[in-house]
Design an enzyme around this catalytic site. Structure first.
Site, PDB file in Angstrom:
ATOM      1  N   PHE A   1      -8.311  -8.826  14.855  1.00  5.68           N
ATOM      2  CA  PHE A   1      -8.148  -7.137  15.186  1.00  5.68           C
ATOM      3  C   PHE A   1      -9.461  -7.143  15.176  1.00  5.68           C
ATOM      4  CE2 PHE A   1      -4.058  -7.973  14.653  1.00  5.68           C
ATOM      5  CZ  PHE A   1      -3.645  -8.610  13.073  1.00  5.68           C
TER       6      PHE A   1
ATOM      7  N   ASP B   1     -12.567  -4.852  15.015  1.00 11.36           N
ATOM      8  CA  ASP B   1     -12.729  -3.412  14.375  1.00 11.36           C
ATOM      9  C   ASP B   1     -14.126  -3.681  14.340  1.00 11.36           C
ATOM     10  OD1 ASP B   1     -12.230  -2.965  11.051  1.00 11.36           O
ATOM     11  OD2 ASP B   1     -12.681  -5.083  12.401  1.00 11.36           O
TER      12      ASP B   1
ATOM     13  N   ASP C   1      -9.759  -5.500   3.607  1.00 12.24           N
ATOM     14  CA  ASP C   1      -9.247  -5.915   2.653  1.00 12.24           C
ATOM     15  C   ASP C   1     -10.132  -5.903   2.016  1.00 12.24           C
ATOM     16  OD1 ASP C   1      -5.467  -5.839   2.818  1.00 12.24           O
ATOM     17  OD2 ASP C   1      -7.144  -4.618   3.406  1.00 12.24           O
TER      18      ASP C   1
ATOM     19  N   ASP D   1      -7.709 -11.696   9.009  1.00 13.75           N
ATOM     20  CA  ASP D   1      -7.949 -10.799   8.701  1.00 13.75           C
ATOM     21  C   ASP D   1      -7.571  -9.473   7.489  1.00 13.75           C
ATOM     22  OD1 ASP D   1      -7.523  -7.595   9.945  1.00 13.75           O
ATOM     23  OD2 ASP D   1      -8.700  -8.499  11.211  1.00 13.75           O
TER      24      ASP D   1
ATOM     25  N   HIS E   1       1.398  -1.371   0.025  1.00 13.98           N
ATOM     26  CA  HIS E   1      -0.425   0.072   0.527  1.00 13.98           C
ATOM     27  C   HIS E   1       1.201   1.308   0.151  1.00 13.98           C
ATOM     28  CE1 HIS E   1      -3.246   2.606   0.868  1.00 13.98           C
ATOM     29  NE2 HIS E   1      -3.826   2.322   0.650  1.00 13.98           N
TER      30      HIS E   1
HETATM   31  N1  LIG Z   1      -9.715  -5.740  11.679  1.00 13.75           N
HETATM   32  C1  LIG Z   1      -8.414  -4.710  11.440  1.00 13.75           C
HETATM   33  N2  LIG Z   1      -9.014  -3.651  11.574  1.00 13.75           N
HETATM   34  C2  LIG Z   1      -8.171  -2.756  11.151  1.00 13.75           C
HETATM   35  C3  LIG Z   1      -6.811  -2.609  10.239  1.00 13.75           C
HETATM   36  C4  LIG Z   1      -6.992  -1.747   9.903  1.00 13.75           C
HETATM   37  C5  LIG Z   1      -5.955  -1.276   8.773  1.00 13.75           C
HETATM   38  N3  LIG Z   1      -5.369  -2.201   7.858  1.00 13.75           N
HETATM   39  C6  LIG Z   1      -4.458  -1.579   6.359  1.00 13.75           C
HETATM   40  C7  LIG Z   1      -3.098  -2.052   7.210  1.00 13.75           C
HETATM   41  C8  LIG Z   1      -2.655  -3.427   6.646  1.00 13.75           C
HETATM   42  C9  LIG Z   1      -4.267  -4.608   6.045  1.00 13.75           C
HETATM   43  O1  LIG Z   1      -3.603  -5.518   4.941  1.00 13.75           O
HETATM   44  C10 LIG Z   1      -4.999  -3.509   5.548  1.00 13.75           C
HETATM   45  O2  LIG Z   1      -4.922  -2.691   4.471  1.00 13.75           O
HETATM   46  C11 LIG Z   1      -7.784  -0.765   9.810  1.00 13.75           C
HETATM   47  N4  LIG Z   1      -8.486  -1.422  11.035  1.00 13.75           N
HETATM   48  C12 LIG Z   1      -9.518  -0.865  12.180  1.00 13.75           C
HETATM   49  O3  LIG Z   1     -10.936  -0.678  10.908  1.00 13.75           O
HETATM   50  C13 LIG Z   1     -11.747   0.775  11.364  1.00 13.75           C
HETATM   51  C14 LIG Z   1     -11.445   1.755   9.873  1.00 13.75           C
HETATM   52  O4  LIG Z   1     -11.911   1.350   8.985  1.00 13.75           O
HETATM   53  P1  LIG Z   1     -12.369   2.882   7.832  1.00 13.75           P
HETATM   54  O5  LIG Z   1     -13.170   3.321   8.617  1.00 13.75           O
HETATM   55  O6  LIG Z   1     -13.304   1.651   6.833  1.00 13.75           O
HETATM   56  O7  LIG Z   1     -11.161   3.238   7.816  1.00 13.75           O
HETATM   57  C15 LIG Z   1     -10.585   1.223  12.430  1.00 13.75           C
HETATM   58  O8  LIG Z   1     -11.786   0.599  13.519  1.00 13.75           O
HETATM   59  C16 LIG Z   1      -9.716   0.647  12.799  1.00 13.75           C
HETATM   60  O9  LIG Z   1      -9.063   0.328  14.070  1.00 13.75           O
HETATM   61  C17 LIG Z   1      -7.112  -3.924   9.742  1.00 13.75           C
HETATM   62  O10 LIG Z   1      -5.986  -4.310   8.886  1.00 13.75           O
HETATM   63  N5  LIG Z   1      -7.671  -4.895  10.402  1.00 13.75           N
END
Ligand SMILES: Nc1nc2c(c(CN[C@H]3C=C[C@H](O)[C@@H]3O)cn2[C@@H]2O[C@H](COP(=O)(O)O)[C@@H](O)[C@H]2O)c(=O)[nH]1
Length: 340
Positions: free
Chosen positions: A236, A238, A318, A313, A52
């Site tokens: 994670f 979320d 993604d 996850d 990314h």
């Molecule tokens: N379970 C999980 N939660 C994740 C991520 C990420 C960052 N992911 C990038 C890094 C590596 C991966 O390959 C992704 O490219 C952010 N979050 C959570 O999402 C929410 C934001 O959402 P939105 O409002 O749509 O941007 C917020 O709670 C944030 O804490 C993840 O990977 N897994």
């Protein structure tokens, strides 16, 4: 306080007692097969994190401090109505949500603001933080006060106890993800993501686990990113992955919960339904992973594939990002919290 269940134990305990969230066996099987095909075709690997454009490409202390700074603020980007969304422009792209935070950090660094240095952010002012996180719209990122106090707490601890870098926290844990998880959740109050469910203390530890996963991804499992027990981490918990869970037919919400979500009703942090969505997310990923490993075992070419909760996850998260339109009628749960 009673003994704290690990995130994996918490996921199982919550899923076994869940009332408003059901995990569907056929959704698990179907999703495991889809992810397996994607891993097999090489379309999805652990390398996606680094690919990314906003994520750091170097494998050094600067990258580690970037990741820790971002994950200290990696929560609650949703706004109560779409027109209130904030967004950030960076290098001719407009970013929202998690990506707007990454874009704002990179923009600040380009502007010569040492935003990811603990010695800087331990005394950062609200005015400086607002400038760093400024949006194209009149709206600001939610929970700015909490973000400021998270930074003051983390910056102070890193400068006073870890010689000014999160790299020294990692170095103190002999390449153990579990030890680093314990260090982060016992040292930084803002990472202590626990709840009470059916009389037990459960841990979700979303940001504490993702900061380890991000470092593992950024360093491609080498050097400071080498963790011999990385598979001990869960997904994670979320608010975005549950959307994929519903989309793939893994989650079935009770009609009572679905109505609540569709009516944009806020759910408070620690409320039973919030804990069930998060705990069942953890357990559903464990069940998918179990199926994935069975599929890989049967396929000689895939027996060495890297399969863990992080990969599952990241796939689901993604997928939700790249299928916003298809998921627009699946509501997220709205809990205003610093934990995810
Ligand atoms: N379970 C999980 N939660 C994740 C991520 C990420 C960052 N992911 C990038 C890094 C590596 C991966 O390959 C992704 O490219 C952010 N979050 C959570 O999402 C929410 C934001 O959402 P939105 O409002 O749509 O941007 C917020 O709670 C944030 O804490 C993840 O990977 N897994």
């Amino acid at each position: 306080m009673s003994e704290i269940l690990t995130p994996r134990e918490s996921g199982k305990f919550i899923a076994d007692n869940s009332i408003d969230v059901k995990i569907k066996r056929d959704g698990i099987e179907k999703t495991a097969a889809i992810i397996f095909e994607s891993v097999k075709s090489g379309k999805f690997t652990g390398k996606n994190w680094k690919s990314h454009e906003l994520h750091p490409k170097s494998m050094d202390n600067k990258a580690i401090d970037w990741i820790f700074f971002v994950d200290t603020l990696n929560f609650s980007f949703w706004t109560d109505s779409d027109e209130n969304y904030f967004n950030v422009s960076y290098k001719d792209q407009v970013y929202t949500g998690y990506w707007s935070l990454c874009a704002a950090v990179n923009r600040a660094l380009d502007e010569g603001i040492p935003i990811t240095s603990p010695s800087f952010y331990k005394t950062i002012t609200m005015e400086q933080l607002e400038k760093v996180l400024r949006s194209n719209t009149k709206c600001t990122m939610p929970l700015l006060e909490e973000r400021l106090s998270n930074l003051h707490e983390a910056g102070k601890i890193l400068v006073e106890n870890f010689d000014g870098s999160f790299a020294n926290c990692i170095a103190a844990c002999q390449n153990s993800a579990l030890k680093l998880l314990q260090l982060v959740t016992s040292t930084f109050r803002s990472y202590q993501d626990i709840a009470t469910y059916e009389g037990k203390t459960v841990s979700l530890y979303k940001r504490a686990q993702i900061v380890i996963a991000d470092i593992w991804s950024c360093f491609e499992g080498q050097g400071l990113g080498h963790f011999h027990d990385i598979d001990c981490l869960t997904m994670f918990a979320d608010y975005r992955v549950p959307q994929s869970m519903v989309y793939f037919g893994i989650f079935e919400y009770s009609s009572h919960l679905m109505e609540k979500l569709k009516s944009n009703t806020l759910i408070s942090s620690g409320e039973r339904q919030e804990v069930e969505i998060r705990g069942c997310s953890i357990w559903a990923v464990e069940l998918i992973l179990e199926k994935l490993k069975l599929l890989a075992k049967k396929d000689p070419l895939q027996k060495d594939a890297i399969l863990n909760a992080i990969i599952v996850d990241f796939y689901l998260w993604d997928y939700a990002q790249s299928h916003r339109q298809q998921m627009k009628d699946i509501p997220i749960h709205k809990t205003r919290t610093i934990y995810y």
